[in-house]
Design a protein around this motif. Structure first.
Motif, PDB file in Angstrom:
ATOM      1  N   VAL A 196     -49.854  -5.172   4.847  1.00  0.00           N
ATOM      2  CA  VAL A 196     -49.505  -6.354   4.057  1.00  0.00           C
ATOM      3  C   VAL A 196     -48.276  -7.005   4.681  1.00  0.00           C
ATOM      4  CG1 VAL A 196     -48.829  -7.223   1.788  1.00  0.00           C
ATOM      5  CG2 VAL A 196     -50.436  -5.309   1.964  1.00  0.00           C
ATOM      6  N   THR A 197     -48.412  -8.276   5.028  1.00  0.00           N
ATOM      7  CA  THR A 197     -47.314  -9.030   5.631  1.00  0.00           C
ATOM      8  C   THR A 197     -46.986 -10.212   4.731  1.00  0.00           C
ATOM      9  OG1 THR A 197     -48.061  -8.423   7.852  1.00  0.00           O
ATOM     10  CG2 THR A 197     -46.503 -10.251   7.669  1.00  0.00           C
ATOM     11  N   ILE A 198     -45.728 -10.321   4.330  1.00  0.00           N
ATOM     12  CA  ILE A 198     -45.254 -11.431   3.499  1.00  0.00           C
ATOM     13  C   ILE A 198     -44.304 -12.275   4.341  1.00  0.00           C
ATOM     14  CG2 ILE A 198     -44.060 -12.067   1.366  1.00  0.00           C
ATOM     15  CD1 ILE A 198     -44.808  -9.304   0.276  1.00  0.00           C
ATOM     16  N   SER A 199     -44.597 -13.544   4.480  1.00  0.00           N
ATOM     17  CA  SER A 199     -43.793 -14.421   5.323  1.00  0.00           C
ATOM     18  C   SER A 199     -43.541 -15.739   4.612  1.00  0.00           C
ATOM     19  CB  SER A 199     -44.489 -14.657   6.670  1.00  0.00           C
ATOM     20  OG  SER A 199     -45.741 -15.287   6.471  1.00  0.00           O
ATOM     21  N   GLN A 200     -42.610 -16.483   5.159  1.00  0.00           N
ATOM     22  CA  GLN A 200     -42.295 -17.813   4.640  1.00  0.00           C
ATOM     23  C   GLN A 200     -41.982 -18.723   5.812  1.00  0.00           C
ATOM     24  OE1 GLN A 200     -38.606 -18.480   2.318  1.00  0.00           O
ATOM     25  NE2 GLN A 200     -39.906 -19.428   0.764  1.00  0.00           N
ATOM     26  N   GLN A 201     -42.823 -19.744   5.971  1.00  0.00           N
ATOM     27  CA  GLN A 201     -42.664 -20.696   7.068  1.00  0.00           C
ATOM     28  C   GLN A 201     -42.563 -19.981   8.419  1.00  0.00           C
ATOM     29  OE1 GLN A 201     -39.611 -23.619   6.310  1.00  0.00           O
ATOM     30  NE2 GLN A 201     -40.128 -23.754   4.146  1.00  0.00           N
ATOM     31  N   GLY A 202     -43.374 -18.960   8.594  1.00  0.00           N
ATOM     32  CA  GLY A 202     -43.437 -18.250   9.860  1.00  0.00           C
ATOM     33  C   GLY A 202     -42.492 -17.082   9.991  1.00  0.00           C
ATOM     34  N   ARG A 203     -41.495 -16.972   9.116  1.00  0.00           N
ATOM     35  CA  ARG A 203     -40.547 -15.859   9.212  1.00  0.00           C
ATOM     36  C   ARG A 203     -41.041 -14.701   8.365  1.00  0.00           C
ATOM     37  NH1 ARG A 203     -35.458 -14.051   6.675  1.00  0.00           N
ATOM     38  NH2 ARG A 203     -35.721 -15.638   5.044  1.00  0.00           N
ATOM     39  N   VAL A 204     -41.171 -13.543   8.979  1.00  0.00           N
ATOM     40  CA  VAL A 204     -41.641 -12.348   8.274  1.00  0.00           C
ATOM     41  C   VAL A 204     -40.524 -11.834   7.363  1.00  0.00           C
ATOM     42  CG1 VAL A 204     -42.450  -9.984   8.521  1.00  0.00           C
ATOM     43  CG2 VAL A 204     -43.239 -11.731  10.110  1.00  0.00           C
ATOM     44  N   LEU A 205     -40.823 -11.725   6.061  1.00  0.00           N
ATOM     45  CA  LEU A 205     -39.866 -11.210   5.090  1.00  0.00           C
ATOM     46  C   LEU A 205     -40.088  -9.739   4.786  1.00  0.00           C
ATOM     47  CD1 LEU A 205     -39.963 -14.134   2.491  1.00  0.00           C
ATOM     48  CD2 LEU A 205     -38.356 -13.844   4.376  1.00  0.00           C
TER      49      LEU A 205
END
Length: 856
Positions: A300-309
């Motif tokens: 599971v990968t959570i990102s925002q505008q391309g940045r991995v959080l």
């Protein structure tokens, strides 16, 4: 007495002897004079030589010989870290002794400002006169190495459970850090190309005083038969620090706009925000969470505008990620990569709860800079943004703000109302004016949000909101995309979102529902909902069984292809205990027109390791996680129909280096707050924070990463897992660290053999009853008993120890370099060489820990 000490010395001889001596001394005290001098009847002691006794340290109630001592400080019930406390004779009692509370220690008391102005001082302003605070009491206790300070609560600043006022916060020590999160996967399928990939993200950082310097990175390496690629990029370079005086955080460099009114975008500049994490826990904000169901072991990968959080491996079944930072706002992209090769993507809105502020306070957020894309640099001109929330009264809040550059302006104004028993409600209106290619667009956006905890019904609406935007209303990020790609890219039309919890205690049922529905003016709508039901029950002799049902629907627009995807599914499971700590789960999963039936067995190998074995109608697999001292590790593997095999591995950890040493460690999050524990140079000592214990390395250093910023943190030695030759004389420490700090604390640990020792002076006599023995680190290792016998702990070959009585160091003993092979089963007979002063003057001086003073 010799027999009693020898019998019980195997556990903690120093503590037992100290207790016995103190008890004996207090029991024989027969008279206390007006000057608090205590006289003792030594005739009742069962000693061979009643004349060779040193009870000088007990001859005056509460008296501590003048000097400087390392002591813990306890303010009411709060324990502060160890500090060096000076004891001086007061002006009105030359033969007495009083603790000196320095200005730095007084700052840690957390006094209200009106009390600080009343303080008086003595010894040329070096020490606090406790008489200036009526009701204040200060007492030192050498037996526990603690200075007890009692203060009326009305004198102290506001505090809450596990939360301290800013005067007690610790900025930590200078240091360097590197944190990482690596995930590797290998997928092989017959008649198709195999895929192998490694992804990772992390943070490099440095701390200097209150400043935190950080550099975030993310990268990937992919290897397929026809496609190979790799990339490494720096997603952010930034510096930040806390400003406790205004409960704010200052950030410089590359950052994301964190706003409660406007959407988030990346920029390079400066931001000054009120920091809710500096508030007591019950006044802090809302953090988003991500829930879903994995068909197989998945990444599971959570990102925002391309940045991995956030990135993690999850086992098959429902998952719920709740440890995202509460500073995250706006839309989050979630990507679930199953081990069968399928990918499920959806978006989560992380809008906050109604924007309310405590009465009489103002919360604000200011930012200025230039928008910048993660991959292509600058995207716009210089902008400025600001917002505020003012608690007008006990029920009303007014909030608003604006954001503007040369071609874009947006203003927002709203009001919030605490409806008490009916929850909290907020309503705001935003108006944006945009200039694109000589075309001016203006539009409004309306938002309504609501939150309520229905305690009487065991239910809670965590967040419910509705937003409607006119067609010509563009958010800042939509405006930036339109400038970059040209044209208007379809703004948001409406957004519904809600989260609901409900407990039906009579039937043992709990329900959890999330719902998001978003529509656009010129592209397909997206919808997502998830409903989870769970019930615990007993069936005959089988206790704590659990039945759960999860249903979900994701309707999303693929950001890469532009196509609409629909994914509806259901997950039904029954869990029952099996064995001492294991659980057996049978489940049925229906998703993407596929039905899967499986059974999973979960259990613990030990406190640090968990595993899962799974079998279904299409696959077999396993999942293993292990909390090592240096990293959190996980491994997953599966074999599916059609010879489809997959293997996944992940490691999350870090390393921290300070002037006092360094250590590799597990990492709860990248770049976050941590605490380095020094176990007095003793290796393999288990220490713990709130999670699983970790052991100190070969240099006696361990780092605890599960530390919350601005909350009181306790770290302790795991006494039940101590090695046989190790003893902890100080096993707990507490402190409150600021965001991103590297805390440093030392726990007093003694390592070495334990044995009964018979001491002999050069003239054939023995040290007096009650004398103390300390090692080279000034750690007390024993108290002299009758006939010069002492049970010593922490015995190391060739080490020198000092025996003190009468308030001075009297003789030294040297442990033999070659100790008996039998583990010191028999008593050691050791000579103790008298200490010879360098000159006559020094004979009248008293050596104490870390200082040297002349008695009055």
């Amino acid at each position: 007495m010799y027999g009693v000490f020898a019998l019980q010395g195997s556990s903690n001889a120093t503590t037992i002897l100290r207790t016995c001596v103190l008890s004996s001394v207090m029991s024989i005290a027969c008279e206390v004079s007006a000057a608090e001098d205590i006289q003792f009847n030594t005739d009742i002691l069962d000693l061979n030589d009643r004349t060779n006794i040193d009870l000088s340290q007990f001859s005056r109630s509460g008296f501590i010989l003048p000097g400087i001592y390392p002591m813990q400080v306890q303010i009411n019930t709060l324990v502060l870290p160890e500090q060096h406390i000076a004891f001086y004779p007061p002006d009105d009692d030359p033969k007495g002794s009083q603790a000196c509370l320095s200005a730095s220690l007084v700052d840690q008391l957390g006094l209200k400002s009106n009390k600080v102005t009343q303080l008086a001082w003595w010894k040329d302003g070096e020490c606090l006169d406790i008489r200036s605070l009526a009701g204040m009491e200060v007492n030192g206790d050498l037996s526990t190495s603690t200075l007890y300070i009692s203060l009326p609560q009305a004198y102290l600043e506001y505090s809450a459970q596990n939360w301290d006022p800013p005067s007690r916060w610790d900025e930590g020590v200078p240091g360097l850090l590197v944190d990482y999160n690596l995930t590797g996967q290998s997928i092989n399928q017959r008649n198709t190309a195999s895929r192998t990939g490694l992804t990772g993200n992390g943070t490099f950082g440095a701390n200097a005083g209150p400043w935190r310097l950080r550099a975030d990175w993310q990268g990937r390496v992919e290897d397929e038969a026809t496609n190979r690629g790799k990339s490494l990029e720096w997603s952010r370079f930034y510096a930040y620090r806390a400003l406790p005086s205004i409960q704010s955080r200052l950030t410089l460099g590359q950052n994301y706009l964190y706003s409660d009114l406007f959407d988030s975008f990346r920029f390079t500049g400066a931001a000054l925000n009120s920091d809710d994490s500096q508030l007591p826990p019950n006044l802090r904000g809302y953090a988003p969470e991500v829930v879903g169901v994995a068909k197989t072991n998945a990444k599971v990968t959570i990102s925002q505008q391309g940045r991995v959080l956030y990135e993690t491996l999850v086992a098959a079944g429902p998952y719920r990620i709740q440890d995202l930072n509460d500073a995250v706002s706006g839309s989050l992209d979630v990507r679930v990569e199953e081990q069968d090769g399928s990918v499920n993507s959806f978006r989560v809105e992380s809008s906050s709860i109604p924007y309310l502020t405590r009465p009489g306070t103002v919360r604000y957020k200011l930012a200025s800079g230039r928008p910048s894309g993660l991959h292509d640099g600058g995207q716009g001109s210089l902008f400025g943004a600001g917002e505020f929330s003012w608690g007008v009264s006990n029920g009303w809040s007014i909030y608003g703000g604006g954001i503007s550059d040369n071609n874009y302006t947006a203003l927002s104004l709203g009001v919030g109302r605490d409806l008490l028993a009916f929850g909290a409600l907020a309503f705001d209106v935003s108006r944006a004016t945009t200039t694109l290619q000589d075309d001016t667009l203006s539009g409004n956006s309306y938002r309504l949000s609501y939150s309520k905890n229905f305690e009487e019904y065991d239910s809670q609406v965590t967040f419910a909101g509705y937003r409607f935007s006119e067609k010509n209303y563009l958010s800042m990020s939509e405006y930036l995309n339109a400038r970059r790609y040209g044209g208007q890219l379809g703004g948001s039309k409406s957004l519904y979102t809600a989260t609901f919890n409900k407990h039906f205690r009579d039937v043992g049922l709990s329900a959890y529902l999330t719902y998001t529905d978003q529509s656009f003016w010129d592209r397909p709508n997206s919808q997502r909902w998830n409903l989870s039901l769970a019930r615990f029950f007993n069936m005959g002799s089988v206790k704590n069984m659990n039945a759960s049902l999860s249903m979900f629907r994701n309707q999303e627009r693929n950001q890469r292809t532009g196509t609409q995807s629909n994914n509806t599914g259901m997950f039904l499971s029954l869990t029952m205990p099996l064995g001492r700590s294991g659980t057996l789960t049978t489940s049925a999963n229906s998703s993407q027109n596929k039905n899967t039936y499986s059974a999973r067995f979960n259990d613990q190998l030990d406190e640090r390791s968990n595993y899962q074995l799974a079998v279904s109608n299409t696959s077999v697999g396993g999942y293993l996680s292990h909390a090592a001292d240096h990293a959190d590790l996980s491994l997953s593997a599966s074999l599916q129909e059609n010879n489809h095999t997959s293997l996944g591995m992940s490691a999350r950890g870090g390393a921290t280096l300070t002037p006092y040493g360094g250590a590799a460690h597990r990492s709860a999050g990248t770049g976050g707050t941590r605490l380095m524990i020094d176990t007095s140079g003793v290796p393999r000592v288990p220490v713990r924070g709130y999670g699983r214990p970790t052991r100190s390395n070969a240099f006696g250093k361990a780092v605890i990463a599960d530390v919350n910023s601005y909350l009181r943190t306790a770290a302790s030695v795991d006494l039940e897992s101590l090695p046989a030759n190790v003893e902890a004389t100080q096993s707990v420490t507490q402190l409150t660290l600021t965001d991103g700090a590297i805390g440093y604390r030392t726990l007093d640990v003694i390592a070495g053999h334990k044995a009964m020792v018979l001491l002999r002076l050069s003239d054939g006599s023995v040290p007096p009853f009650g004398g103390t023995v300390k090692n080279e680190k000034q750690q007390e290792t024993g108290i002299v008993n009758d006939g010069g016998s002492v049970y010593l702990s922490g015995i190391r070959p060739g080490e020198k120890m000092v025996v003190s009585w009468g308030g001075a160091e009297r003789c030294t003993l040297v442990v033999p370099a070659n100790l008996p092979v039998d583990g010191l089963a028999s008593a050691l007979d050791l000579p103790c060489q008298m200490v010879i002063p360098d000159n006559a003057a020094s004979a009248s001086r008293i050596r104490l820990p870390n200082t040297e003073i002349t008695p009055s």
